[in-house]
Design an enzyme around this catalytic site. Structure first.
Site, PDB file in Angstrom:
ATOM      1  N   THR A  39       0.845  -1.193   0.000  1.00 51.71           N
ATOM      2  CA  THR A  39       0.000   0.000   0.000  1.00 51.71           C
ATOM      3  C   THR A  39       0.881   1.244   0.000  1.00 51.71           C
ATOM      4  O   THR A  39       2.032   1.194   0.443  1.00 51.71           O
ATOM      5  CB  THR A  39      -0.914   0.035   1.248  1.00 51.71           C
ATOM      6  N   LYS A  53      -1.728   7.149  16.152  1.00 50.09           N
ATOM      7  CA  LYS A  53      -2.722   8.110  16.636  1.00 50.09           C
ATOM      8  C   LYS A  53      -4.079   7.430  16.821  1.00 50.09           C
ATOM      9  O   LYS A  53      -4.848   7.790  17.711  1.00 50.09           O
ATOM     10  CB  LYS A  53      -2.839   9.302  15.695  1.00 50.09           C
ATOM     11  N   GLY A 179      14.154   3.236  25.536  1.00 45.93           N
ATOM     12  CA  GLY A 179      14.189   4.522  24.838  1.00 45.93           C
ATOM     13  C   GLY A 179      13.046   5.427  25.281  1.00 45.93           C
ATOM     14  O   GLY A 179      11.890   5.130  24.992  1.00 45.93           O
ATOM     15  N   ASP A 312      13.041  11.478   5.665  1.00 45.62           N
ATOM     16  CA  ASP A 312      13.843  10.837   6.724  1.00 45.62           C
ATOM     17  C   ASP A 312      15.229  10.409   6.253  1.00 45.62           C
ATOM     18  O   ASP A 312      16.115  10.177   7.081  1.00 45.62           O
ATOM     19  CB  ASP A 312      13.119   9.578   7.243  1.00 45.62           C
ATOM     20  N   MET A 318      13.057  13.685  11.853  1.00 43.81           N
ATOM     21  CA  MET A 318      12.334  12.646  11.113  1.00 43.81           C
ATOM     22  C   MET A 318      10.846  12.817  11.369  1.00 43.81           C
ATOM     23  O   MET A 318      10.269  12.176  12.245  1.00 43.81           O
ATOM     24  CB  MET A 318      12.824  11.274  11.557  1.00 43.81           C
ATOM     25  N   HIS A 443     -12.412  33.591  23.233  1.00 39.28           N
ATOM     26  CA  HIS A 443     -12.587  33.157  24.620  1.00 39.28           C
ATOM     27  C   HIS A 443     -13.814  32.269  24.720  1.00 39.28           C
ATOM     28  O   HIS A 443     -14.843  32.588  24.113  1.00 39.28           O
ATOM     29  CB  HIS A 443     -12.761  34.374  25.520  1.00 39.28           C
TER      30      HIS A 443
HETATM   31  P1  FAD Z   1       8.680   6.836   4.800  1.00 40.51           P
HETATM   32  O1  FAD Z   1       7.362   7.247   5.300  1.00 40.51           O
HETATM   33  O2  FAD Z   1       9.505   5.934   5.635  1.00 40.51           O
HETATM   34  O3  FAD Z   1       8.416   6.194   3.375  1.00 40.51           O
HETATM   35  C1  FAD Z   1       9.422   5.637   2.603  1.00 40.51           C
HETATM   36  C2  FAD Z   1       8.811   4.573   1.726  1.00 40.51           C
HETATM   37  O4  FAD Z   1       9.802   4.169   0.792  1.00 40.51           O
HETATM   38  C3  FAD Z   1       8.398   3.313   2.455  1.00 40.51           C
HETATM   39  O5  FAD Z   1       7.055   3.017   2.200  1.00 40.51           O
HETATM   40  C4  FAD Z   1       9.319   2.220   1.911  1.00 40.51           C
HETATM   41  O6  FAD Z   1       8.656   0.982   1.749  1.00 40.51           O
HETATM   42  C5  FAD Z   1       9.687   2.792   0.573  1.00 40.51           C
HETATM   43  N1  FAD Z   1      10.993   2.332   0.076  1.00 40.51           N
HETATM   44  C6  FAD Z   1      12.181   2.364   0.734  1.00 40.51           C
HETATM   45  N2  FAD Z   1      13.173   1.945  -0.055  1.00 40.51           N
HETATM   46  C7  FAD Z   1      12.600   1.617  -1.242  1.00 40.51           C
HETATM   47  C8  FAD Z   1      13.109   1.128  -2.468  1.00 40.51           C
HETATM   48  N3  FAD Z   1      14.404   0.926  -2.651  1.00 40.51           N
HETATM   49  N4  FAD Z   1      12.224   0.880  -3.459  1.00 40.51           N
HETATM   50  C9  FAD Z   1      10.900   1.113  -3.298  1.00 40.51           C
HETATM   51  N5  FAD Z   1      10.369   1.595  -2.173  1.00 40.51           N
HETATM   52  C10 FAD Z   1      11.211   1.855  -1.157  1.00 40.51           C
HETATM   53  N6  FAD Z   1       5.929  11.787  12.211  1.00 40.51           N
HETATM   54  C11 FAD Z   1       5.106  12.826  12.436  1.00 40.51           C
HETATM   55  O7  FAD Z   1       5.342  13.911  11.894  1.00 40.51           O
HETATM   56  N7  FAD Z   1       4.007  12.716  13.254  1.00 40.51           N
HETATM   57  C12 FAD Z   1       3.726  11.559  13.888  1.00 40.51           C
HETATM   58  O8  FAD Z   1       2.740  11.495  14.616  1.00 40.51           O
HETATM   59  C13 FAD Z   1       4.574  10.448  13.691  1.00 40.51           C
HETATM   60  N8  FAD Z   1       4.318   9.278  14.299  1.00 40.51           N
HETATM   61  C14 FAD Z   1       5.149   8.212  14.068  1.00 40.51           C
HETATM   62  C15 FAD Z   1       4.877   7.020  14.737  1.00 40.51           C
HETATM   63  C16 FAD Z   1       5.688   5.911  14.536  1.00 40.51           C
HETATM   64  C17 FAD Z   1       5.385   4.622  15.260  1.00 40.51           C
HETATM   65  C18 FAD Z   1       6.782   6.004  13.621  1.00 40.51           C
HETATM   66  C19 FAD Z   1       7.648   4.799  13.364  1.00 40.51           C
HETATM   67  C20 FAD Z   1       7.061   7.179  12.973  1.00 40.51           C
HETATM   68  C21 FAD Z   1       6.248   8.296  13.192  1.00 40.51           C
HETATM   69  N9  FAD Z   1       6.498   9.524  12.572  1.00 40.51           N
HETATM   70  C22 FAD Z   1       5.685  10.598  12.816  1.00 40.51           C
HETATM   71  C23 FAD Z   1       7.628   9.705  11.646  1.00 40.51           C
HETATM   72  C24 FAD Z   1       7.127   9.636  10.185  1.00 40.51           C
HETATM   73  O9  FAD Z   1       6.481   8.404   9.981  1.00 40.51           O
HETATM   74  C25 FAD Z   1       8.298   9.791   9.233  1.00 40.51           C
HETATM   75  O10 FAD Z   1       9.026  10.967   9.528  1.00 40.51           O
HETATM   76  C26 FAD Z   1       7.798   9.885   7.792  1.00 40.51           C
HETATM   77  O11 FAD Z   1       7.053   8.739   7.444  1.00 40.51           O
HETATM   78  C27 FAD Z   1       8.978  10.044   6.827  1.00 40.51           C
HETATM   79  O12 FAD Z   1       8.491  10.120   5.525  1.00 40.51           O
HETATM   80  P2  FAD Z   1       9.380   9.653   4.271  1.00 40.51           P
HETATM   81  O13 FAD Z   1       8.515   9.905   3.092  1.00 40.51           O
HETATM   82  O14 FAD Z   1      10.699  10.279   4.348  1.00 40.51           O
HETATM   83  O15 FAD Z   1       9.615   8.089   4.475  1.00 40.51           O
HETATM   84  P1  NAI Z   2      13.914   9.171  19.608  1.00 37.91           P
HETATM   85  O1  NAI Z   2      15.171   9.666  19.055  1.00 37.91           O
HETATM   86  O2  NAI Z   2      12.759  10.111  19.778  1.00 37.91           O
HETATM   87  O3  NAI Z   2      14.160   8.540  21.055  1.00 37.91           O
HETATM   88  C1  NAI Z   2      15.055   7.501  21.276  1.00 37.91           C
HETATM   89  C2  NAI Z   2      15.431   7.500  22.741  1.00 37.91           C
HETATM   90  O4  NAI Z   2      16.180   6.333  23.012  1.00 37.91           O
HETATM   91  C3  NAI Z   2      16.305   8.681  23.137  1.00 37.91           C
HETATM   92  O5  NAI Z   2      15.781   9.263  24.306  1.00 37.91           O
HETATM   93  C4  NAI Z   2      17.673   8.054  23.362  1.00 37.91           C
HETATM   94  O6  NAI Z   2      18.441   8.736  24.316  1.00 37.91           O
HETATM   95  C5  NAI Z   2      17.273   6.673  23.831  1.00 37.91           C
HETATM   96  N1  NAI Z   2      18.284   5.645  23.650  1.00 37.91           N
HETATM   97  C6  NAI Z   2      19.144   5.488  22.618  1.00 37.91           C
HETATM   98  N2  NAI Z   2      19.891   4.368  22.803  1.00 37.91           N
HETATM   99  C7  NAI Z   2      19.472   3.818  23.964  1.00 37.91           C
HETATM  100  C8  NAI Z   2      19.831   2.652  24.682  1.00 37.91           C
HETATM  101  N3  NAI Z   2      20.769   1.824  24.221  1.00 37.91           N
HETATM  102  N4  NAI Z   2      19.195   2.387  25.843  1.00 37.91           N
HETATM  103  C9  NAI Z   2      18.221   3.216  26.321  1.00 37.91           C
HETATM  104  N5  NAI Z   2      17.843   4.329  25.670  1.00 37.91           N
HETATM  105  C10 NAI Z   2      18.449   4.623  24.508  1.00 37.91           C
HETATM  106  O7  NAI Z   2      13.520   7.928  18.693  1.00 37.91           O
HETATM  107  P2  NAI Z   2      12.189   7.073  18.597  1.00 37.91           P
HETATM  108  O8  NAI Z   2      11.312   7.304  19.765  1.00 37.91           O
HETATM  109  O9  NAI Z   2      12.614   5.697  18.259  1.00 37.91           O
HETATM  110  O10 NAI Z   2      11.493   7.709  17.329  1.00 37.91           O
HETATM  111  C11 NAI Z   2      12.157   7.704  16.057  1.00 37.91           C
HETATM  112  C12 NAI Z   2      11.751   8.862  15.212  1.00 37.91           C
HETATM  113  O11 NAI Z   2      10.401   8.773  14.824  1.00 37.91           O
HETATM  114  C13 NAI Z   2      11.923  10.174  15.947  1.00 37.91           C
HETATM  115  O12 NAI Z   2      12.991  10.855  15.332  1.00 37.91           O
HETATM  116  C14 NAI Z   2      10.656  10.922  15.767  1.00 37.91           C
HETATM  117  O13 NAI Z   2      10.887  12.138  15.138  1.00 37.91           O
HETATM  118  C15 NAI Z   2       9.791  10.041  14.872  1.00 37.91           C
HETATM  119  N6  NAI Z   2       8.480   9.950  15.513  1.00 37.91           N
HETATM  120  C16 NAI Z   2       7.726  11.077  15.597  1.00 37.91           C
HETATM  121  C17 NAI Z   2       6.527  11.060  16.251  1.00 37.91           C
HETATM  122  C18 NAI Z   2       5.760  12.316  16.376  1.00 37.91           C
HETATM  123  O14 NAI Z   2       6.066  13.257  15.669  1.00 37.91           O
HETATM  124  N7  NAI Z   2       4.759  12.374  17.219  1.00 37.91           N
HETATM  125  C19 NAI Z   2       5.986   9.840  16.852  1.00 37.91           C
HETATM  126  C20 NAI Z   2       6.888   8.721  16.739  1.00 37.91           C
HETATM  127  C21 NAI Z   2       8.074   8.793  16.068  1.00 37.91           C
END
Ligand code: FAD
Ligand code: NAI
Length: 464
Positions: A39, A53, A179, A312, A318, A443
């Site tokens: 997808t 979310k 983490g 990313d 990210m 307000h």
């Molecule tokens: P991605 O969304 O990672 O998309 C890249 C796509 O490229 C993937 O579908 C992958 O399959 C495809 N791809 C990779 N390599 C290849 C290849 N060689 N050929 C073909 N396809 C390929 N960010 C927010 O701003 N708000 C949030 O609430 C939030 N919540 C998150 C919750 C979780 C659990 C996680 C893990 C991340 C969250 N993030 C959030 C971070 C957000 O998902 C990423 O920053 C965002 O998706 C990055 O977008 P992108 O387009 O760079 O890459």
């Molecule tokens: P993160 O970078 O937010 O947090 C990772 C945490 O793990 C840090 O506090 C770090 O100090 C800790 N850590 C690293 N190595 C460790 C170890 N060996 N033992 C214990 N702690 C350790 O990364 P996270 O939470 O994995 O998210 C990844 C990315 O996804 C983030 O960069 C974030 O921007 C994005 N994301 C964004 C969301 C949002 O915008 N609401 C929601 C979820 C993810």
């Protein structure tokens, strides 16, 4: 030059790639987007922003009903039950609607979806599922994936990453989150609300690295009050799994005696790494930096002319909205226009309860750059928060001491994620704290707390 198959091929259909492909097509370019998932929508729609979310929203509703928190409003529930399968089903439905929506937008805008994994064969050709495609320009938007932790092997049963943690078939008794960052606190909140005991093990002295110091302290206090056990300054050195139980070995980050923690579920959330494996970057003449990212210039072009990169996989936060805005700007550059992303004004939101949102410089960063003024207003003194009984948190406005220009805004509040948009817009327009303070706010709204924090910058809030 021989005619190419496409003007632009985008690799990856996450929020960066799919948005770039649609914008390029809107600008008249013949565009394809390669995606190897079943997808469209990337990490964000499939296993990130959207399903997390959905689970945060549903678990908050459950917790409000189940904990008796609504009783004070005169709403009594008896026998509140959890149907986890239904909760997952509703999440899956939302994800399906949104990913299907991208497929519809691709068709509407005439973007070809090339299904499969892309690998470069030259700077302007790629291979996808055994077929070769050429393009004038190629954009890399391959996103990121979970950073593994040596000695703690993810099996998606007992030891999971965020994708596994979004789909647990039952509520764990004890969830250990490795983490204390965004993923750990958001998904930890989900399972805490659904009844798990949750322990967060964080390597650093405080949770939420990179955020404003005061926000980090206040957030830790609130999370502990909610029932999280937070162990900072602690590292996990290994894990063994036996009969559905993981035994983690932990020790002080600075070294010292080790101890064991047992859990029936462990979430590894120590950050994410850029996806460049299998892309054959060398065939395009590209390399990655020490952090595995692809470096770009102001126009999102890599060191190889005609190859762009966004999201990313490049330096910067990210975040989905950062990837989207880069996608639009990069597509505009590809089409010969000038795209703009102000990387100094990218909001970040942690969707816990309360939400934590920020934009611009932290107080620590701002102080290091020069003299500042800070205004703070507690949600406790905001009439709407008081009425709704959601008074945890505060708004903090940081302004330049000389020019009064807003440098950063940090908010902990139930709806901080919505409130931060106004702060970002103010900063984008170069507003002073006085501009914000003298803007009429409706307000009673939580947003009035931002106005009052801006008033506090020069020492004159009304309700405190
Ligand atoms: P991605 O969304 O990672 O998309 C890249 C796509 O490229 C993937 O579908 C992958 O399959 C495809 N791809 C990779 N390599 C290849 C290849 N060689 N050929 C073909 N396809 C390929 N960010 C927010 O701003 N708000 C949030 O609430 C939030 N919540 C998150 C919750 C979780 C659990 C996680 C893990 C991340 C969250 N993030 C959030 C971070 C957000 O998902 C990423 O920053 C965002 O998706 C990055 O977008 P992108 O387009 O760079 O890459
Ligand atoms: P993160 O970078 O937010 O947090 C990772 C945490 O793990 C840090 O506090 C770090 O100090 C800790 N850590 C690293 N190595 C460790 C170890 N060996 N033992 C214990 N702690 C350790 O990364 P996270 O939470 O994995 O998210 C990844 C990315 O996804 C983030 O960069 C974030 O921007 C994005 N994301 C964004 C969301 C949002 O915008 N609401 C929601 C979820 C993810």
């Amino acid at each position: 030059m021989a005619e190419q198959d496409y003007d632009l091929i985008v690799i990856g259909a996450g929020p960066g790639g799919y948005v770039a492909a649609i914008r390029a097509a809107q600008l008249g370019l013949k565009t394809a987007c390669v995606e190897s998932r079943e997808t469209l929508g990337g990490t964000c729609l499939n296993v990130g922003c959207i399903p997390s979310k959905a689970m945060l929203h549903a678990s908050e509703l459950y917790h409000e009903a189940q904990s008796g928190a609504l009783a004070k409003f005169g709403i009594d529930f008896k026998g509140v039950g959890l149907n986890l399968d239904q909760m997952h089903a509703e999440k899956t439905k939302a994800v399906g609607e949104l990913t299907g929506g991208i497929e519809f937008l691709f068709k509407k805008n005439k973007v070809d979806w090339l299904k499969g994994h892309a690998a470069f064969t030259s700077p302007n050709s790629i291979d996808v599922a055994g077929k070769s495609y050429t393009a004038q320009k190629i954009m890399i938007a391959t996103g990121s994936s979970v950073t593994p932790l040596p000695g703690v092997t993810i099996d998606q049963k007992v030891i999971v990453d965020s994708t596994g943690a979004l789909a647990l078939p039952k509520v764990p008794k004890h969830l250990v989150v490795i983490g204390g960052g965004v993923i750990g606190l958001e998904l930890g909140s989900v399972w805490l609300r659904l009844g798990a005991q949750v322990t967060v093990v964080e390597y650093l002295d405080q949770i939420l690295p990179g955020m404003d110091g005061e926000v980090r302290k206040e957030a830790a206090k609130i999370f502990k009050k909610q029932g999280f056990t937070i162990r900072t300054g602690t590292k996990v050195t290994g894990a063994t799994v036996k009969g559905g139980t993981a035994t983690l070995t932990v020790e002080p980050a600075a070294g010292g005696a080790s101890e064991n923690i047992e859990a029936d579920c462990v979430l590894v959330a120590i950050g994410r790494k850029p996806n460049t494996e299998g892309l054959a970057l060398d065939k395009a003449g590209l390399t990655v930096n020490a952090r595995g990212q692809i470096e770009i210039g102001h126009d999102f072009q890599t060191s190889v002319p005609g190859i762009y990169a966004i999201g990313d996989v490049v330096p910067g936060p990210m975040l989905a909205h950062k990837a989207e805005d880069e996608g639009i700007a990069a597509a505009e550059f590809v089409a010969g226009l000038t795209g703009i992303v102000n990387h100094d004004v990218i909001p970040g939101v942690v969707y816990t309860y309360p939400e934590i949102a920020s934009v611009g410089l932290t107080e620590e960063e701002a102080k290091a750059q020069g003299e500042i003024k800070v205004g703070k207003f507690p949600m406790m003194a905001n009439s709407r928060a008081k009425t709704n009984r959601d008074t945890d948190g505060f708004v903090k406005v940081i302004a330049d001491a000389k020019t009064d220009r807003v440098l950063g805004v940090h908010i902990i509040a139930s709806i901080a994620g919505s409130m931060i948009a106004e702060a970002a817009l103010s900063m984008e327009f170069g507003a002073t704290s006085e501009d914000v303070a003298y803007t009429c706010h409706a307000h009673p709204t939580h947003a009035e707390a931002l106005k009052e924090a801006a008033m506090a910058v020069t020492g004159k809030p009304i309700h405190m």
